[in-house]
Design a protein around this motif. Sequence first.
Motif, PDB file in Angstrom:
ATOM      1  N   ARG A 149       0.798  -1.226  -0.042  1.00 17.42           N
ATOM      2  CA  ARG A 149      -0.078  -0.005  -0.105  1.00 17.42           C
ATOM      3  C   ARG A 149       1.008   1.310   0.099  1.00 17.42           C
ATOM      4  O   ARG A 149       1.944   1.239   0.642  1.00 17.42           O
ATOM      5  CB  ARG A 149      -0.712   0.085   1.295  1.00 17.42           C
ATOM      6  CG  ARG A 149      -1.895  -1.133   1.403  1.00 17.42           C
ATOM      7  CD  ARG A 149      -2.949  -0.933   2.262  1.00 17.42           C
ATOM      8  NE  ARG A 149      -3.934   0.096   1.723  1.00 17.42           N
ATOM      9  CZ  ARG A 149      -5.183   0.520   2.564  1.00 17.42           C
ATOM     10  NH1 ARG A 149      -5.211  -0.086   3.754  1.00 17.42           N
ATOM     11  NH2 ARG A 149      -5.800   1.201   2.091  1.00 17.42           N
ATOM     12  N   TYR A 150       0.451   2.301  -0.808  1.00 19.72           N
ATOM     13  CA  TYR A 150       1.531   3.339  -1.030  1.00 19.72           C
ATOM     14  C   TYR A 150       0.594   4.589  -1.318  1.00 19.72           C
ATOM     15  O   TYR A 150      -0.405   4.420  -1.753  1.00 19.72           O
ATOM     16  CB  TYR A 150       2.324   2.965  -2.192  1.00 19.72           C
ATOM     17  CG  TYR A 150       2.973   4.267  -2.754  1.00 19.72           C
ATOM     18  CD1 TYR A 150       4.181   4.821  -1.835  1.00 19.72           C
ATOM     19  CD2 TYR A 150       2.818   4.974  -3.915  1.00 19.72           C
ATOM     20  CE1 TYR A 150       4.824   5.820  -2.232  1.00 19.72           C
ATOM     21  CE2 TYR A 150       3.504   5.883  -4.475  1.00 19.72           C
ATOM     22  CZ  TYR A 150       4.610   6.490  -3.614  1.00 19.72           C
ATOM     23  OH  TYR A 150       5.044   7.727  -4.082  1.00 19.72           O
ATOM     24  N   GLN A 151       1.122   5.564  -0.398  1.00 18.05           N
ATOM     25  CA  GLN A 151       0.558   6.818  -0.650  1.00 18.05           C
ATOM     26  C   GLN A 151       1.484   7.875  -1.315  1.00 18.05           C
ATOM     27  O   GLN A 151       2.509   8.109  -0.864  1.00 18.05           O
ATOM     28  CB  GLN A 151      -0.028   7.553   0.818  1.00 18.05           C
ATOM     29  CG  GLN A 151      -0.548   8.908   0.836  1.00 18.05           C
ATOM     30  CD  GLN A 151      -1.075   9.100   2.280  1.00 18.05           C
ATOM     31  OE1 GLN A 151      -0.230   9.331   3.084  1.00 18.05           O
ATOM     32  NE2 GLN A 151      -2.217   9.741   2.593  1.00 18.05           N
ATOM     33  N   GLU A 152       1.025   8.390  -2.547  1.00 15.26           N
ATOM     34  CA  GLU A 152       1.997   9.349  -3.067  1.00 15.26           C
ATOM     35  C   GLU A 152       2.313  10.746  -2.562  1.00 15.26           C
ATOM     36  O   GLU A 152       3.390  11.080  -2.385  1.00 15.26           O
ATOM     37  CB  GLU A 152       1.312   9.838  -4.558  1.00 15.26           C
ATOM     38  CG  GLU A 152       1.953  10.552  -5.542  1.00 15.26           C
ATOM     39  CD  GLU A 152       3.218   9.896  -5.896  1.00 15.26           C
ATOM     40  OE1 GLU A 152       4.263  10.321  -6.223  1.00 15.26           O
ATOM     41  OE2 GLU A 152       3.141   8.656  -6.246  1.00 15.26           O
ATOM     42  N   TRP A 172      -4.555   5.999   0.037  1.00 13.49           N
ATOM     43  CA  TRP A 172      -3.632   4.984  -0.164  1.00 13.49           C
ATOM     44  C   TRP A 172      -3.966   3.733  -1.325  1.00 13.49           C
ATOM     45  O   TRP A 172      -5.044   3.483  -1.243  1.00 13.49           O
ATOM     46  CB  TRP A 172      -3.382   4.047   1.391  1.00 13.49           C
ATOM     47  CG  TRP A 172      -2.983   5.055   2.242  1.00 13.49           C
ATOM     48  CD1 TRP A 172      -3.375   5.985   2.889  1.00 13.49           C
ATOM     49  CD2 TRP A 172      -1.435   4.589   2.674  1.00 13.49           C
ATOM     50  NE1 TRP A 172      -2.290   6.620   4.034  1.00 13.49           N
ATOM     51  CE2 TRP A 172      -1.100   5.688   3.732  1.00 13.49           C
ATOM     52  CE3 TRP A 172      -0.309   3.937   2.333  1.00 13.49           C
ATOM     53  CZ2 TRP A 172       0.172   6.000   4.313  1.00 13.49           C
ATOM     54  CZ3 TRP A 172       0.912   4.040   3.042  1.00 13.49           C
ATOM     55  CH2 TRP A 172       1.132   4.929   4.085  1.00 13.49           C
ATOM     56  N   THR A 179      -0.133  -1.069  -4.860  1.00 15.05           N
ATOM     57  CA  THR A 179       0.999  -1.329  -5.889  1.00 15.05           C
ATOM     58  C   THR A 179       1.809  -2.488  -5.727  1.00 15.05           C
ATOM     59  O   THR A 179       1.990  -3.104  -4.676  1.00 15.05           O
ATOM     60  CB  THR A 179       2.017  -0.099  -5.731  1.00 15.05           C
ATOM     61  OG1 THR A 179       2.621   0.241  -6.761  1.00 15.05           O
ATOM     62  CG2 THR A 179       2.687  -0.203  -4.373  1.00 15.05           C
ATOM     63  N   ASP A 201      12.424   2.321  -3.968  1.00 12.48           N
ATOM     64  CA  ASP A 201      11.396   1.428  -3.329  1.00 12.48           C
ATOM     65  C   ASP A 201      11.286   1.157  -1.993  1.00 12.48           C
ATOM     66  O   ASP A 201      10.219   1.279  -1.304  1.00 12.48           O
ATOM     67  CB  ASP A 201      11.317   0.062  -4.309  1.00 12.48           C
ATOM     68  CG  ASP A 201      10.972   0.483  -5.723  1.00 12.48           C
ATOM     69  OD1 ASP A 201      10.325   1.373  -5.826  1.00 12.48           O
ATOM     70  OD2 ASP A 201      11.587  -0.363  -6.452  1.00 12.48           O
ATOM     71  N   ARG A 246       9.873   3.933   0.246  1.00 15.46           N
ATOM     72  CA  ARG A 246       8.531   4.352   0.258  1.00 15.46           C
ATOM     73  C   ARG A 246       7.594   3.055   0.152  1.00 15.46           C
ATOM     74  O   ARG A 246       6.037   3.186   0.574  1.00 15.46           O
ATOM     75  CB  ARG A 246       8.266   5.047  -1.146  1.00 15.46           C
ATOM     76  CG  ARG A 246       8.331   4.163  -2.475  1.00 15.46           C
ATOM     77  CD  ARG A 246       8.173   4.845  -3.719  1.00 15.46           C
ATOM     78  NE  ARG A 246       8.244   4.093  -4.926  1.00 15.46           N
ATOM     79  CZ  ARG A 246       7.311   3.652  -5.367  1.00 15.46           C
ATOM     80  NH1 ARG A 246       6.079   3.823  -5.173  1.00 15.46           N
ATOM     81  NH2 ARG A 246       7.507   2.786  -6.491  1.00 15.46           N
ATOM     82  N   LEU A 247       8.044   2.094  -0.008  1.00 17.42           N
ATOM     83  CA  LEU A 247       7.158   0.702  -0.016  1.00 17.42           C
ATOM     84  C   LEU A 247       7.600  -0.213   1.319  1.00 17.42           C
ATOM     85  O   LEU A 247       8.879  -0.855   1.354  1.00 17.42           O
ATOM     86  CB  LEU A 247       7.508  -0.186  -1.351  1.00 17.42           C
ATOM     87  CG  LEU A 247       7.146   0.542  -2.699  1.00 17.42           C
ATOM     88  CD1 LEU A 247       7.503  -0.250  -3.894  1.00 17.42           C
ATOM     89  CD2 LEU A 247       5.537   1.066  -2.416  1.00 17.42           C
TER      90      LEU A 247
END
Length: 368
Positions: free
Chosen positions: A263-266, A272, A275, A303, A306-307
């Motif tokens: 799950r990722y939030q720009e 969220w 990805t 990566d 952020r991941l």
Amino acid sequence: LHGSCFSDVGLWLHDKQATEWGVDESTRRSCQSKGKTEDECQNYVRVLLLNGSRLFTCGTNAFMPMCTTRPVTDISSVLESIGGVARCPYDPRHNSTAMITESGEVYAATVTDFSSRDPIIYRSLGNMPPLRTAQYNSKWLNEPHFVSAYEVGRFTYLFLRENAVEQDCGKTVFSRVARVCQNDIGGRFLLEDTWTTFMKARLNCSRSGDVPFYYHELQSTFYLPEQDLIYGVFTTNVNSIAASAVCAFNLSAITQAFNGPFRYQENPRTSWLSTPNPIPNFQCGTVNDSGPGGNLTERSLQDAQRLFLMSEVVQPISTDPLVMQDNIRFSRLAVDIVQGRDTLYHVMYIGTGQEGIKCDIQCCALWF
């Protein structure tokens, strides 16, 4: 070993021994001058780890954490003293945990500052370079309460509860399992001195129904390596109606979640989203296959930065919790495997009540 208290520790020594480990007067006065009470300005033993013939222990030391190494055969003898910052909490009430590997690396999950604003999962000592979680980054750790840590193969698993950053509405606590690789050496130009393999996933313990009833707050765990099972005690929030449950999780289910999407939030204003995992079926060996940090490219470090939050939730072995009880709060758990006439039983010993006031023990048997 007498400080003032122990937390989540257990140790069998060959002979009964006792020693005093108090606070010197100047340290106590310094603590009280900062507004702490006399009770707070004692030495509360919060880390007690056996490593071969040596005992590694840390105490709050009147809000100036200190660690010592002692021989098991004579715990009154101090072989080495080192600072306890990032290995032991300042405040005896702060939930923290620690473990030590055979090669002497200490993995601690605690806070690094007097005000408890900098939570950390930290590796120190031993032969590997010191590494920590990202500092002052609430997406990595958001007001966590650390519960336990285990060494499983080449991974260190840590169990905790924290405020859920992925919830858009209100404040919700989620229970998590986090994981790092023991051969992680950190980044080079990004994530220097920081984990590049840190991941975390949500643990689900809930009562099924059209609207599931969630037990959000993990309180205690117990690992059965023979069965690859993690038992956990979960409760409702302290401000809600008291209810407790016990759920168990297969390590394979935890691995499945860590192999899945993230799950990722720009940015803070966006939702969220899920990805894909850039390294499915991730194994620790991929970090060092081409030499120390050889495949840590700028893209892979970006990566890793952020991941870290997994999209899939770790589901327990059963649809409903193994044990559920209302109007009570479970606090601790121990599990024993007992051979019955025809099958193995997992016998759970569950502590209840407020710590320091009373502790009842309940016993439940499940067959597998």
